[in-house]
Motif scaffolding. Structure first.
Motif, PDB file in Angstrom:
ATOM      1  N   ASP A 172       0.828  -1.376   0.129  1.00  0.00           N
ATOM      2  CA  ASP A 172       0.071  -0.045   0.014  1.00  0.00           C
ATOM      3  C   ASP A 172       0.993   1.242  -0.044  1.00  0.00           C
ATOM      4  N   ALA A 175      -0.651   4.266   2.128  1.00  0.00           N
ATOM      5  CA  ALA A 175      -0.288   4.203   3.562  1.00  0.00           C
ATOM      6  C   ALA A 175       1.181   4.306   3.784  1.00  0.00           C
ATOM      7  N   SER A 178       2.154   8.073   3.859  1.00  0.00           N
ATOM      8  CA  SER A 178       1.576   8.694   5.276  1.00  0.00           C
ATOM      9  C   SER A 178       2.489   8.538   6.381  1.00  0.00           C
ATOM     10  N   LYS A 209      -4.915  11.406  -0.135  1.00  0.00           N
ATOM     11  CA  LYS A 209      -5.465  10.477   0.590  1.00  0.00           C
ATOM     12  C   LYS A 209      -4.447  10.046   1.665  1.00  0.00           C
ATOM     13  N   ALA A 210      -3.257  10.109   1.241  1.00  0.00           N
ATOM     14  CA  ALA A 210      -2.210   9.950   2.190  1.00  0.00           C
ATOM     15  C   ALA A 210      -2.079  10.878   3.294  1.00  0.00           C
ATOM     16  N   LEU A 213      -4.954  10.424   5.878  1.00  0.00           N
ATOM     17  CA  LEU A 213      -4.625   9.317   6.591  1.00  0.00           C
ATOM     18  C   LEU A 213      -3.574   9.605   7.567  1.00  0.00           C
ATOM     19  N   THR A 216      -5.101  11.193  10.409  1.00  0.00           N
ATOM     20  CA  THR A 216      -5.849  10.313  11.361  1.00  0.00           C
ATOM     21  C   THR A 216      -4.847   9.634  12.262  1.00  0.00           C
ATOM     22  N   ASN A 217      -3.639   9.254  11.760  1.00  0.00           N
ATOM     23  CA  ASN A 217      -2.785   8.321  12.562  1.00  0.00           C
ATOM     24  C   ASN A 217      -2.159   9.414  13.579  1.00  0.00           C
TER      25      ASN A 217
END
Length: 390
Positions: A172, A175, A178, A209-210, A213, A216-217
């Motif tokens: 991925d 991900a 990120s 998107k990264a 993410l 969020t992390n």
């Protein structure tokens, strides 16, 4: 001994039927590349592509590879290796492989069958070894992920590497980017390099998107509204004020106690001595300094660095990529906190907003311009400098 034309013809027909039947299905990239090469008569490329998929234990690839080996297409004819691949595909209930295997079994000598069985056993042993290694990698991924979510930059980098290479987890790249971004913010050198390399491979939507993410992390671990290692200055100031107030109260009590003792000693003196009339005591309240008024502002942080020189380089690059945004807002550099529990960094930040929503809007604009960022809180107690525009 040559394979009969009858067997060869049936296998080719089966391949063509297979291409037609599964033309709309989604295959692994290696199988798709092999099919395209086979149709163009490029058997060597087809062999290489299918061999890689067959090594990954894909039944269809093992069967098609066996056909090429039986017919000597793109590779030297090898009935023993072909029979071994057909056996492996048959174990996965591949119908055509089972048919072809039975068709050629009687045409192989006992020695050839024994050699084929040896190859098959070696492949099984290798697969078991791969499974064991992958199992360990899955465990490693689990622990790296746990540490990464707690803000450890080295774990964040390792997690990005495993996601990038598909080790212990499905590949991925979004991900991975990120996690490289999070580690880069804490100046992990390898992550900085990997993030820059991967940035050129991803589309704008993938980077968005990264970055989402990444936010969020970050919200899931210690880096929420402030970077790790930065002390809670508001609480520290309150605690100091409380200590000062307590010390002042104790001082007043001590002074009052001293006055009361002096009066008591005076009353106990002989009556022949003329006592001065005691003066009236007036309690004087000590002067108190007003508490420092701290105002909280919100800024957009775009990076953390070990040296001021690295900050200047990053600011120059940011100005080139987002000149209009950088010139519009005040640029601030917070200096490392001395004697912090964790290593601290120089931090490059934009703007001074009273509302968090305004800072969030600026960060969104920077993210759209492929610049990683996040919102932090700041106050007037922090040691900062205003950066000069390059």
């Amino acid at each position: 001994m040559k394979i009969s034309l009858h067997i060869q013809w049936l296998s080719i027909l089966a391949l063509l039927f297979f291409f037609t039947l599964f033309a709309v299905d989604v295959f692994a990239d290696d199988i798709q590349d092999g099919i395209a090469a086979y149709k163009q008569g490029d058997f060597q490329t087809a062999y290489q592509a299918w061999h890689q998929a067959a090594e990954n234990n894909v039944a269809e690839a093992q069967w098609m590879l066996a056909i090429l080996l039986l017919n000597g297409q793109g590779v030297k004819q090898d009935k023993v290796a072909a029979y071994s691949w057909l056996t492996l595909a048959s174990e996965k209930q591949h119908k055509q492989a089972m048919i072809d295997r039975m068709a050629i079994r009687d045409r192989l000598s006992a020695e050839e069958l024994m050699n084929a069985d040896t190859l098959t056993k070696a492949f099984r042993d290798k697969q078991m070894a791969k499974t064991a290694i992958n199992h360990h990698k899955e465990k490693a991924f689990h622990w790296f992920e746990k540490a990464a979510k707690q803000g450890d930059p080295q774990a964040q980098y390792q997690l990005g590497e495993m996601l990038l290479n598909g080790e212990g987890v499905k590949q991925d790249k979004v991900a991975a980017y990120s996690w490289f971004s999070l580690a880069s913010e804490q100046n992990q050198p390898q992550a900085i390099v990997k993030q820059a390399q991967l940035k050129t491979e991803l589309s704008r939507s993938q980077i968005e998107k990264a970055n989402a993410l990444m936010l969020t992390n970050r919200d899931n671990h210690l880096i929420t509204d402030k970077p790790p290692g930065l002390p809670d200055l508001v609480n520290e100031v309150d605690e100091v004020d409380e200590v000062d107030e307590k010390n002042k109260e104790n001082q007043i009590l001590a002074e009052q106690s001293s006055v009361d003792t002096s009066l008591l000693e005076a009353r106990e003196k002989p009556s022949s001595e003329k006592l001065d009339e005691p003066a009236k005591l007036t309690q004087v309240k000590p002067e108190t300094k007003p508490k420092s008024v701290m105002t909280t502002v919100y800024r957009v942080q775009v990076g953390a660095f070990r040296s001021r020189q690295q900050v200047d380089i990053a600011l120059t690059q940011l100005t080139k990529e987002s000149a209009a945004i950088v010139r519009k807002y005040e640029t601030t550099i917070t200096e490392p906190v001395e004697n912090a529990e964790k290593p601290d960094f120089y931090r490059l930040q934009l703007g001074n907003f009273a509302a968090k929503s305004e800072a969030t809007t600026l960060c969104r604009h920077l993210t759209e311009n492929k610049q990683a960022c996040f919102v932090v809180t700041a106050n007037n107690m922090q040691k900062t400098t205003v950066a000069k525009q390059p």
